[in-house]
Design a protein around this motif. Structure first.
Motif, PDB file in Angstrom:
ATOM      1  N   PRO A 160      -7.762 -17.589  -3.791  1.00  0.00           N
ATOM      2  CA  PRO A 160      -8.140 -16.294  -3.851  1.00  0.00           C
ATOM      3  C   PRO A 160      -9.316 -15.693  -3.317  1.00  0.00           C
ATOM      4  O   PRO A 160     -10.257 -16.264  -3.349  1.00  0.00           O
ATOM      5  CB  PRO A 160      -8.180 -15.815  -5.546  1.00  0.00           C
ATOM      6  N   THR A 161      -9.355 -14.500  -2.676  1.00  0.00           N
ATOM      7  CA  THR A 161     -10.564 -13.830  -2.056  1.00  0.00           C
ATOM      8  C   THR A 161     -10.260 -12.252  -2.071  1.00  0.00           C
ATOM      9  O   THR A 161      -9.033 -11.935  -1.846  1.00  0.00           O
ATOM     10  CB  THR A 161     -10.547 -14.318  -0.656  1.00  0.00           C
ATOM     11  N   PRO A 162     -11.171 -11.641  -2.091  1.00  0.00           N
ATOM     12  CA  PRO A 162     -10.929 -10.172  -2.091  1.00  0.00           C
ATOM     13  C   PRO A 162     -10.352  -9.554  -0.752  1.00  0.00           C
ATOM     14  O   PRO A 162      -9.839  -8.503  -0.914  1.00  0.00           O
ATOM     15  CB  PRO A 162     -12.570  -9.550  -2.034  1.00  0.00           C
ATOM     16  N   GLU A 163     -10.598 -10.510   0.472  1.00  0.00           N
ATOM     17  CA  GLU A 163      -9.977  -9.845   1.477  1.00  0.00           C
ATOM     18  C   GLU A 163      -8.285  -9.647   1.478  1.00  0.00           C
ATOM     19  O   GLU A 163      -7.848  -9.188   2.261  1.00  0.00           O
ATOM     20  CB  GLU A 163     -10.415 -10.951   2.724  1.00  0.00           C
ATOM     21  N   ILE A 164      -7.547 -10.503   0.499  1.00  0.00           N
ATOM     22  CA  ILE A 164      -6.129 -10.509   0.391  1.00  0.00           C
ATOM     23  C   ILE A 164      -6.038  -9.081  -0.211  1.00  0.00           C
ATOM     24  O   ILE A 164      -5.001  -8.643   0.235  1.00  0.00           O
ATOM     25  CB  ILE A 164      -5.865 -11.654  -0.663  1.00  0.00           C
ATOM     26  N   THR A 165      -6.851  -8.772  -1.028  1.00  0.00           N
ATOM     27  CA  THR A 165      -6.434  -7.296  -1.612  1.00  0.00           C
ATOM     28  C   THR A 165      -6.829  -6.166  -0.443  1.00  0.00           C
ATOM     29  O   THR A 165      -5.901  -5.398  -0.270  1.00  0.00           O
ATOM     30  CB  THR A 165      -7.355  -7.070  -2.734  1.00  0.00           C
ATOM     31  N   ASP A 166      -7.752  -6.374   0.345  1.00  0.00           N
ATOM     32  CA  ASP A 166      -7.967  -5.503   1.408  1.00  0.00           C
ATOM     33  C   ASP A 166      -6.895  -5.486   2.395  1.00  0.00           C
ATOM     34  O   ASP A 166      -6.355  -4.368   2.589  1.00  0.00           O
ATOM     35  CB  ASP A 166      -9.123  -5.800   2.022  1.00  0.00           C
ATOM     36  N   ILE A 167      -6.507  -6.558   2.693  1.00  0.00           N
ATOM     37  CA  ILE A 167      -5.325  -6.580   3.799  1.00  0.00           C
ATOM     38  C   ILE A 167      -4.155  -6.097   3.203  1.00  0.00           C
ATOM     39  O   ILE A 167      -3.262  -5.262   3.831  1.00  0.00           O
ATOM     40  CB  ILE A 167      -4.991  -8.107   4.230  1.00  0.00           C
ATOM     41  N   ALA A 168      -3.629  -6.628   1.866  1.00  0.00           N
ATOM     42  CA  ALA A 168      -2.543  -6.107   1.344  1.00  0.00           C
ATOM     43  C   ALA A 168      -2.667  -4.520   1.022  1.00  0.00           C
ATOM     44  O   ALA A 168      -1.407  -3.939   1.261  1.00  0.00           O
ATOM     45  CB  ALA A 168      -2.305  -6.579  -0.321  1.00  0.00           C
ATOM     46  N   ARG A 169      -3.631  -3.655   0.863  1.00  0.00           N
ATOM     47  CA  ARG A 169      -3.685  -2.380   0.854  1.00  0.00           C
ATOM     48  C   ARG A 169      -3.637  -1.822   2.135  1.00  0.00           C
ATOM     49  O   ARG A 169      -3.037  -0.386   2.295  1.00  0.00           O
ATOM     50  CB  ARG A 169      -5.022  -2.250   0.152  1.00  0.00           C
ATOM     51  N   GLU A 170      -3.811  -2.254   3.015  1.00  0.00           N
ATOM     52  CA  GLU A 170      -3.668  -1.557   4.418  1.00  0.00           C
ATOM     53  C   GLU A 170      -2.371  -1.712   5.010  1.00  0.00           C
ATOM     54  O   GLU A 170      -1.988  -1.140   5.831  1.00  0.00           O
ATOM     55  CB  GLU A 170      -4.501  -2.450   5.496  1.00  0.00           C
ATOM     56  N   ILE A 171      -1.416  -2.421   4.668  1.00  0.00           N
ATOM     57  CA  ILE A 171      -0.074  -2.954   5.079  1.00  0.00           C
ATOM     58  C   ILE A 171       0.986  -2.103   4.323  1.00  0.00           C
ATOM     59  O   ILE A 171       0.990  -2.517   3.247  1.00  0.00           O
ATOM     60  CB  ILE A 171       0.101  -4.319   5.171  1.00  0.00           C
ATOM     61  N   HIS A 172       1.960  -1.558   4.870  1.00  0.00           N
ATOM     62  CA  HIS A 172       2.960  -0.766   4.230  1.00  0.00           C
ATOM     63  C   HIS A 172       4.343  -1.271   5.112  1.00  0.00           C
ATOM     64  O   HIS A 172       5.471  -0.762   4.304  1.00  0.00           O
ATOM     65  CB  HIS A 172       2.857   0.808   4.215  1.00  0.00           C
ATOM     66  N   GLU A 173       4.426  -2.026   5.964  1.00  0.00           N
ATOM     67  CA  GLU A 173       5.600  -2.262   6.568  1.00  0.00           C
ATOM     68  C   GLU A 173       6.091  -3.838   6.137  1.00  0.00           C
ATOM     69  O   GLU A 173       5.573  -4.567   5.661  1.00  0.00           O
ATOM     70  CB  GLU A 173       5.251  -2.529   8.014  1.00  0.00           C
ATOM     71  N   PRO A 174       7.458  -3.892   6.234  1.00  0.00           N
ATOM     72  CA  PRO A 174       8.218  -4.944   5.596  1.00  0.00           C
ATOM     73  C   PRO A 174       7.853  -6.104   6.701  1.00  0.00           C
ATOM     74  O   PRO A 174       7.688  -5.834   7.912  1.00  0.00           O
ATOM     75  CB  PRO A 174       9.474  -4.562   5.505  1.00  0.00           C
ATOM     76  N   ALA A 218      -0.253 -12.490  -7.086  1.00  0.00           N
ATOM     77  CA  ALA A 218       0.514 -11.288  -7.264  1.00  0.00           C
ATOM     78  C   ALA A 218      -0.867 -10.062  -7.905  1.00  0.00           C
ATOM     79  O   ALA A 218      -0.520  -8.949  -7.648  1.00  0.00           O
ATOM     80  CB  ALA A 218       1.723 -11.333  -8.441  1.00  0.00           C
ATOM     81  N   SER A 219      -1.583 -10.880  -8.597  1.00  0.00           N
ATOM     82  CA  SER A 219      -2.705  -9.848  -9.168  1.00  0.00           C
ATOM     83  C   SER A 219      -3.570  -9.208  -8.062  1.00  0.00           C
ATOM     84  O   SER A 219      -4.318  -8.484  -8.394  1.00  0.00           O
ATOM     85  CB  SER A 219      -3.441 -10.563 -10.198  1.00  0.00           C
ATOM     86  N   LEU A 220      -3.426  -9.879  -6.850  1.00  0.00           N
ATOM     87  CA  LEU A 220      -4.653  -9.436  -5.900  1.00  0.00           C
ATOM     88  C   LEU A 220      -3.761  -8.456  -5.144  1.00  0.00           C
ATOM     89  O   LEU A 220      -4.772  -7.929  -4.391  1.00  0.00           O
ATOM     90  CB  LEU A 220      -4.891 -10.801  -4.979  1.00  0.00           C
ATOM     91  N   VAL A 221      -2.599  -8.106  -5.108  1.00  0.00           N
ATOM     92  CA  VAL A 221      -1.973  -7.015  -4.173  1.00  0.00           C
ATOM     93  C   VAL A 221      -1.168  -5.886  -4.997  1.00  0.00           C
ATOM     94  O   VAL A 221      -1.144  -5.949  -6.183  1.00  0.00           O
ATOM     95  CB  VAL A 221      -0.881  -7.830  -3.489  1.00  0.00           C
ATOM     96  N   PRO A 222      -1.175  -4.816  -4.271  1.00  0.00           N
ATOM     97  CA  PRO A 222      -0.539  -3.658  -4.555  1.00  0.00           C
ATOM     98  C   PRO A 222       0.910  -4.172  -5.513  1.00  0.00           C
ATOM     99  O   PRO A 222       1.609  -4.905  -4.676  1.00  0.00           O
ATOM    100  CB  PRO A 222      -0.423  -2.605  -3.706  1.00  0.00           C
ATOM    101  N   PRO A 223       1.454  -3.255  -6.189  1.00  0.00           N
ATOM    102  CA  PRO A 223       2.760  -3.489  -6.739  1.00  0.00           C
ATOM    103  C   PRO A 223       4.150  -3.303  -5.615  1.00  0.00           C
ATOM    104  O   PRO A 223       4.933  -4.045  -5.840  1.00  0.00           O
ATOM    105  CB  PRO A 223       2.922  -2.068  -7.622  1.00  0.00           C
ATOM    106  N   ARG A 224       3.747  -2.826  -4.516  1.00  0.00           N
ATOM    107  CA  ARG A 224       4.757  -2.778  -3.557  1.00  0.00           C
ATOM    108  C   ARG A 224       5.126  -4.074  -2.996  1.00  0.00           C
ATOM    109  O   ARG A 224       5.986  -4.384  -2.252  1.00  0.00           O
ATOM    110  CB  ARG A 224       4.542  -1.855  -2.413  1.00  0.00           C
ATOM    111  N   TRP A 225       4.182  -5.058  -3.155  1.00  0.00           N
ATOM    112  CA  TRP A 225       4.231  -6.460  -2.710  1.00  0.00           C
ATOM    113  C   TRP A 225       5.099  -7.430  -3.743  1.00  0.00           C
ATOM    114  O   TRP A 225       4.597  -6.981  -5.003  1.00  0.00           O
ATOM    115  CB  TRP A 225       2.714  -6.939  -2.477  1.00  0.00           C
ATOM    116  N   GLN A 226       5.866  -8.036  -3.338  1.00  0.00           N
ATOM    117  CA  GLN A 226       6.731  -8.751  -4.287  1.00  0.00           C
ATOM    118  C   GLN A 226       6.594 -10.249  -3.827  1.00  0.00           C
ATOM    119  O   GLN A 226       6.694 -10.725  -2.966  1.00  0.00           O
ATOM    120  CB  GLN A 226       8.221  -8.363  -4.167  1.00  0.00           C
TER     121      GLN A 226
END
Length: 223
Positions: free
Chosen positions: A61-75, A89-97
């Motif tokens: 786990p690293t804060p960079e995972i959260t930053d990258i996940a917030r920037e991406i919206h494409e499948p 799962a706790s590190l990424v927005p809900p749109r990530w499954q």
């Protein structure tokens, strides 16, 4: 020529990062993919296939995972991490499954078992270093099981091990693994694979151990 990395006295996460990078580089060689590149504390691999545009891989786990996940919206983009699924799962927005769980598994170097086939099957082993391909055929020469191994920088990885449904539960998967092990040139190389839940059951019966959970999230395409 790919860069080499020396492993000295490393912390657990540093050691995992070394192992993960070597596994991913060897996997890329075996699948004819581009080599991964360092990216924001992890690795980025641009696969550019219809099923996977790219993946980001982290040793923990690293804060960079959260930053990258917030920037991406494409499948078709995947984030993978050594660690429990709930933690990723706790590190990424809900749109990530979350995807089905995986397991980074290892086996100590050593002697390899002799492949054992049931009657009616034959084995083919082809090595074009560093890649070894093993195929098992039925009597009518149809493919029954197969797998790949890649030897790279102190690791020997096992990849795409599979048995066709009509030929399952006959020990063909274990035979593929044994044949791949027999092709390993350096018996000091660390044996590594990433298993599904079903694969973990097979591999633990033949001497493998779970090194760590290997979790994945992605954004599923709209229907």
């Amino acid at each position: 020529m790919l860069p080499t990395t020396k492993i000295h006295a490393l912390s657990p996460q540093q050691g995992d990062a070394e192992l993960l990078e070597r596994w991913l580089r060897a996997r890329s060689i075996g699948r004819n993919l581009p080599q991964p590149a360092p990216y924001r504390g992890g690795l980025r691999l641009d696969t550019n296939t219809p099923e996977e545009l790219r993946r980001y891989v982290f040793a923990g786990p690293t804060p960079e995972i959260t930053d990258i996940a917030r920037e991406i919206h494409e499948p078709h983009v995947f984030i993978k991490m050594i660690g429990a699924p709930a933690l990723l799962a706790s590190l990424v927005p809900p749109r990530w499954q979350l995807q089905p769980p995986g397991y980074l598994m290892t086996r100590e170097p050593g002697r390899s078992p002799v492949p054992s086939l049931p009657p009616g099957y034959w084995l083919q082993v082809q090595t074009e270093f560093p890649v070894t391909t093993v195929r098992i055929f039925a009597e009518d020469d149809t493919l029954a099981a197969s797998g790949y191994g890649v030897e790279y920088e102190g690791v020997f990885i096992y990849d795409r091990i599979g048995t066709l449904p009509a030929h399952q539960h006959q020990g063909l998967g274990a035979a593929v693994m044994a044949a791949l092990s027999g092709a390993q040139q350096s018996q000091a190389a660390q044996r590594v694979l990433v298993a599904t839940e079903a694969g973990r059951g097979l591999y633990t019966t033949i001497g493998w151990r779970v090194h760590a959970p290997f979790s994945t999230v992605t954004i599923k395409p709209p229907f």
